[in-house]
Design an enzyme around this catalytic site. Structure first.
Site, PDB file in Angstrom:
ATOM      1  CE  LYS A  51       3.017   7.892  42.626  1.00  0.00           C
ATOM      2  NZ  LYS A  51       3.897   8.906  43.228  1.00  0.00           N
ATOM      3  NE  ARG A 149       9.245  13.887  46.530  1.00  0.00           N
ATOM      4  CZ  ARG A 149       8.471  13.298  45.628  1.00  0.00           C
ATOM      5  NH1 ARG A 149       7.270  13.785  45.396  1.00  0.00           N
ATOM      6  NH2 ARG A 149       8.888  12.244  44.965  1.00  0.00           N
ATOM      7  CE1 TYR A 314     -27.446  25.562  42.854  1.00  0.00           C
ATOM      8  CE2 TYR A 314     -25.878  24.036  41.842  1.00  0.00           C
ATOM      9  CZ  TYR A 314     -26.982  24.265  42.657  1.00  0.00           C
ATOM     10  OH  TYR A 314     -27.607  23.214  43.271  1.00  0.00           O
ATOM     11  CG  MET A 362     -21.926  17.111  44.410  1.00  0.00           C
ATOM     12  SD  MET A 362     -22.635  16.900  46.060  1.00  0.00           S
ATOM     13  CE  MET A 362     -22.210  18.462  46.816  1.00  0.00           C
TER      14      MET A 362
END
Length: 431
Positions: A51, A149, A314, A362
């Site tokens: 998965k 769950r 930054y 980023m």
């Protein structure tokens, strides 16, 4: 792109170096991990959990590799993953271990997926669709033994199964649950869960409901608790060479002698296992039992020197206290380098650790290479993996982020190119 083509190098290396950053996945490591884990559960079938892009390693290639290794089936979380695996030629059982929508039922049946059932309305819809399509839908019933769950509670189980058993064209192929703390030093809760699961299974058996596959052991229990290995074991994070927890590794290491003897018995009787061998692990079999398969690399885009007193990135969160040489890497938080690694993460360059300075941007980050001789553009930086004698593991990164290695790996975006090393699976779509 920053990296120039070089002549006289391996084509696979050249291909990787057309990118500013990339991931290498060693399929031989995944094969070894599978064989070692399967040797610990010789009587059980293996459900390979692929998965979430095979925990960031790449869904299709990893599944095809494990299919060749003899996995019984594959654990997935969505219809889309099932569609992709069928498209590349996977014909074995695909067990969906997360809820699917009622609107997806017909496609699930067409793809011969095994969805989970824990709700009567969904089970009815699954049966209705199977009747309409003239097929038998197979499903795995999930019972809650202490995870809390989505699942049927033990008190509801008998009544629920009594109703489901009456539904036409619906076969309960599996009964399963999930351990909440099998990777911890204290196994008392896990033992209680297992006793509850066996009690549920026995109740269904007493009712005459025959379920071919029971499964509750995932990676930790498969390695640490042989008694919990039933008809199926679910192999997930361990397939990729990662430990479910530090505690799991510690328990494994405490069994060093027993595990080594077990491995030798398995290897001596199998040419297939001997192909990858285990003699190299005599010094500490448990410590090296799992081999990390993934390495994340980037290219140094620029090397520059800035003056003492200058700020980096930054927010001016880092101020140079000396003349500093920095290397710029063309990766950032959009590329899986978590922003929380600002001013505390490291990368490997030329076999040395280079601290990340300033805030991760980023698509860029800066590292201090003042004390690393000879760094230049086009050098390789390792974000996760080994370079020379140094290693930055997914677990180390997770520790710095206050999370787990699972999240570090599955957070690596799929826009990062993946390159596969070692023996690749046969392409089933070739003419």
């Amino acid at each position: 792109m920053f990296h120039k083509k070089k002549s006289g190098i391996d084509k696979n290396v050249l291909s990787r170096h057309q990118h500013n950053y990339w991931i290498e996945v060693n399929l031989d490591s995944i094969r070894r991990n599978y064989r070692r884990l399967k040797a610990l559960a010789p009587k059980a079938q293996a459900l390979a959990v692929v998965k979430s892009e095979a925990y960031g390693h790449g869904l299709e290639t990893v599944a095809l590799t494990l299919d060749e290794e003899g996995a019984w089936g594959f654990g997935i979380v969505s219809i889309e993953e099932g569609r992709r695996l069928r498209k590349v030629g996977i014909t074995k059982p695909l067990v969906v271990i997360a809820p699917i929508l009622a609107t997806q039922i017909e496609e699930a049946i067409k793809l011969d997926l095994r969805p989970p059932i824990f709700d009567l309305e969904f089970a009815q819809a699954l049966s209705d669709a199977a009747v309409k399509m003239g097929k038998t839908a197979k499903a795995h019933l999930k019972v809650d033994t202490g995870m809390g769950r989505v699942s049927v509670t033990p008190s509801e189980l008998i009544a629920f199964c009594g109703q489901v058993a009456k539904l036409p064209n619906l076969e309960i192929e599996g009964l399963y649950s999930h351990f909440a703390a099998a990777d911890q030093l204290d196994q008392s809760y896990t033992q209680k869960q297992f006793a509850k699961f066996l009690e549920c299974a026995n109740q269904l058996s007493d009712l005459g409901l025959k379920i071919p596959y029971r499964h509750i052991a995932a990676s930790s229990a498969t390695m640490l608790l042989p008694s919990t290995q039933l008809e199926l074991v679910r192999l997930g994070i361990s397939l990729y060479g990662q430990w479910p927890s530090k505690e799991a590794r510690l328990i494994m290491a405490s069994k060093n002698g027993t595990l080594y003897e077990m491995s030798q018995k398995q290897v001596n009787g199998s040419k297939a296992q001997d192909e990858f061998g285990t003699s190299q692990f005599k010094h500490n079999y448990a410590a090296d039992f799992l081999e990390p398969a993934l390495t994340y690399k980037a290219i140094v885009a620029q090397v520059k020197t800035i003056e003492s007193g200058s700020c980096v990135s930054y927010g001016c969160t880092f101020t140079c206290h000396r003349t500093t040489t920095i290397a710029l890497l063309p990766i950032g938080y959009a590329d899986g380098l978590n922003r929380l690694l600002s001013n505390k993460g490291e990368v490997l360059i030329r076999g040395y650790r280079a601290p990340i300075i300033g805030r991760v941007c980023m698509n860029l980050c800066m590292v201090d290479v003042t004390d690393i001789p000879g760094v230049k553009p086009d050098d390789e930086a390792v974000i996760i993996g080994t370079q020379d004698s140094q290693t930055i593991s997914a677990e180390e990164v997770a520790d710095k982020l206050g999370t787990i290695n699972y999240e570090v790996l599955t957070s690596l975006p799929m826009h990062i190119p993946r390159f596969y090393l070692g023996r690749k699976p046969i392409d089933r779509n070739e003419d």
